[in-house]
Design a protein around this motif. Structure first.
Motif, PDB file in Angstrom:
ATOM      1  N   LYS A 262      -4.487  10.040  -7.087  1.00  0.00           N
ATOM      2  CA  LYS A 262      -5.441  11.104  -6.769  1.00  0.00           C
ATOM      3  C   LYS A 262      -4.797  12.205  -5.926  1.00  0.00           C
ATOM      4  O   LYS A 262      -5.172  13.371  -6.015  1.00  0.00           O
ATOM      5  CB  LYS A 262      -6.644  10.517  -6.033  1.00  0.00           C
TER       6      LYS A 262
ATOM      7  N   THR B  40      -1.837   2.616  -5.243  1.00  0.00           N
ATOM      8  CA  THR B  40      -1.525   3.324  -6.479  1.00  0.00           C
ATOM      9  C   THR B  40      -2.652   4.271  -6.868  1.00  0.00           C
ATOM     10  O   THR B  40      -2.412   5.411  -7.296  1.00  0.00           O
ATOM     11  CB  THR B  40      -1.282   2.313  -7.620  1.00  0.00           C
ATOM     12  N   ILE B  41      -3.892   3.814  -6.710  1.00  0.00           N
ATOM     13  CA  ILE B  41      -5.047   4.662  -7.032  1.00  0.00           C
ATOM     14  C   ILE B  41      -5.069   5.896  -6.131  1.00  0.00           C
ATOM     15  O   ILE B  41      -5.259   7.022  -6.587  1.00  0.00           O
ATOM     16  CB  ILE B  41      -6.357   3.858  -6.885  1.00  0.00           C
ATOM     17  N   LEU B  42      -4.862   5.677  -4.826  1.00  0.00           N
ATOM     18  CA  LEU B  42      -4.859   6.792  -3.885  1.00  0.00           C
ATOM     19  C   LEU B  42      -3.732   7.770  -4.191  1.00  0.00           C
ATOM     20  O   LEU B  42      -3.926   8.994  -4.187  1.00  0.00           O
ATOM     21  CB  LEU B  42      -4.727   6.271  -2.455  1.00  0.00           C
TER      22      LEU B  42
ATOM     23  N   TYR C  41      -0.466  -3.526 -11.750  1.00  0.00           N
ATOM     24  CA  TYR C  41      -0.750  -2.120 -11.476  1.00  0.00           C
ATOM     25  C   TYR C  41      -0.176  -1.175 -12.529  1.00  0.00           C
ATOM     26  O   TYR C  41      -0.684  -0.068 -12.727  1.00  0.00           O
ATOM     27  CB  TYR C  41      -0.344  -1.700 -10.059  1.00  0.00           C
TER      28      TYR C  41
ATOM     29  N   ILE D 124      -2.572  -2.095  -5.259  1.00  0.00           N
ATOM     30  CA  ILE D 124      -3.558  -1.548  -6.207  1.00  0.00           C
ATOM     31  C   ILE D 124      -4.296  -0.345  -5.616  1.00  0.00           C
ATOM     32  O   ILE D 124      -4.318   0.732  -6.234  1.00  0.00           O
ATOM     33  CB  ILE D 124      -4.533  -2.652  -6.676  1.00  0.00           C
ATOM     34  N   PRO D 125      -4.913  -0.463  -4.418  1.00  0.00           N
ATOM     35  CA  PRO D 125      -5.551   0.745  -3.858  1.00  0.00           C
ATOM     36  C   PRO D 125      -4.548   1.841  -3.525  1.00  0.00           C
ATOM     37  O   PRO D 125      -4.863   3.035  -3.621  1.00  0.00           O
ATOM     38  CB  PRO D 125      -6.257   0.236  -2.596  1.00  0.00           C
TER      39      PRO D 125
ATOM     40  N   PHE E 172       0.837  -1.202   0.000  1.00  0.00           N
ATOM     41  CA  PHE E 172       0.000   0.000   0.000  1.00  0.00           C
ATOM     42  C   PHE E 172       0.874   1.256   0.000  1.00  0.00           C
ATOM     43  O   PHE E 172       0.632   2.196  -0.774  1.00  0.00           O
ATOM     44  CB  PHE E 172      -0.902  -0.018   1.234  1.00  0.00           C
TER      45      PHE E 172
END
Length: 328
Positions: A239, A234-236, A60, A231-232, A16
């Motif tokens: 953003k 990288t998304i965070l 990812y 994965i979460p 993470f």
């Protein structure tokens, strides 16, 4: 499978964190995750860690490449020549290392040594990229060249060397290849550079993952928590990127990479001051990086006719802000 062990939770947390760093800065990936896995799961072989890290990266990085493709930022011709060079070498690299020895312990030592050297190379490429940007700004070089003339042979060779490095160590698909592209195509805009690198990295890490899995197998106890965390993350990170100053994070990454490199080289048998002194040597390396690197950077600036500190700052050199504002 024991997926709820402290080791698994540690890998999830590390995935993470590294995912956030990758989303924020576009760097980190294998260079941070590989040593983290080696330290969090010391019972696992370096080969198992490389296989899991490459497989997670293929997942990812695909998302990032898809976003950039939709926005039209990658130079697909440039990516094509990189892929032609990198994919075959990424497939062959693990077999070349395997051919060196059939002894599992010796193979593990060779891989840890190779990863340690690759981490040093990844850390040095960050400094090289800043220095190249500084020289470009001072010389008034081309900026934002969307479609540079492609040089097939040098580009193919960059891909081949990058593919070999990634296939063996899982490090270099972003940092090393990106700096080589900047040297070959100094006018390539930042968004094109990142987009092209992401597009070529997907088949590269996928080929390297397939080859490593074929030889060493895939440890799901490493892969699943790594994917669940990265994965979460990288998304965070993606953003948060517009709101967070990246230059400080990237400089911290360089310090961490250098210290991780020294630690892994120690695990591979390189202990210049003995086993007892190795932790102190690692800590001293970190302190030296924090103290000496800004001083060296100041002298490099003086060599370009600038004061030791001031504009263009590191943050400005990482983008096109200074160049766009000054026209230099």
């Amino acid at each position: 499978m024991d997926l709820l062990t402290m080791t698994a939770l540690g890998i999830l947390a590390a995935g993470f964190f590294v995912g956030i760093v990758v989303g924020l800065t576009g760097m980190g990936g294998g260079a941070l995750m590989t040593p983290a896995l080696l330290f969090l799961a010391p019972h696992q072989s370096a080969a198992a860690v490389v296989s899991a890290d490459l497989t997670a990266a293929a997942v990812y990085k695909s998302g990032g490449a898809l976003v950039h493709s939709r926005e039209g930022s990658p130079n697909l011709t440039l990516a094509k020549w990189l892929i032609i060079g990198s994919v075959p070498m990424a497939l062959l690299g693990p077999y070349a290392v395997k051919a060196l020895t059939d002894d599992a312990d010796q193979l593990d030592q060779v891989l840890k040594f190779s990863i340690g050297i690759a981490l040093l190379l990844a850390a040095s490429t960050y400094a090289a990229r800043l220095y190249l940007n500084l020289r470009r700004v001072r010389s008034g070089g081309a900026l934002g060249d969307e479609n540079p003339t492609i040089r097939p042979i040098p580009t193919l060779l960059v891909g081949a060397l990058g593919g070999l490095l990634v296939g063996i160590t899982s490090v270099g698909s972003g940092s090393v290849i990106m700096v080589a592209l900047l040297m070959l195509y100094p006018g390539l805009s930042a968004v094109k550079l990142v987009g092209t690198d992401l597009v070529q990295a997907v088949p590269l890490v996928l080929a390297a993952a397939i080859s490593n899995i074929a030889i060493h197998g895939l440890d799901w106890e490493l892969l699943i928590p790594l994917l669940v965390g990265s994965i979460p993350g990288t998304i965070l990170g993606s953003k948060l990127a517009p709101k967070v100053p990246q230059s400080f994070i990237r400089r911290a990454i360089v310090v961490v990479l250098t210290m991780s490199s020294v630690a892994l080289l120690g695990k591979a048998g390189w202990e210049p001051f003995g086993e007892t002194a190795q932790p102190y040597f690692i800590a001293a390396t970190g302190v030296a990086m924090v103290v000496l690197v800004p001083l060296v950077w100041g002298f490099l600036r003086k060599g370009q006719g600038l004061p030791m500190y001031g504009a263009p700052t590191v943050a400005e050199l990482e983008g096109t802000t200074y160049a766009d504002r000054t026209g230099k």
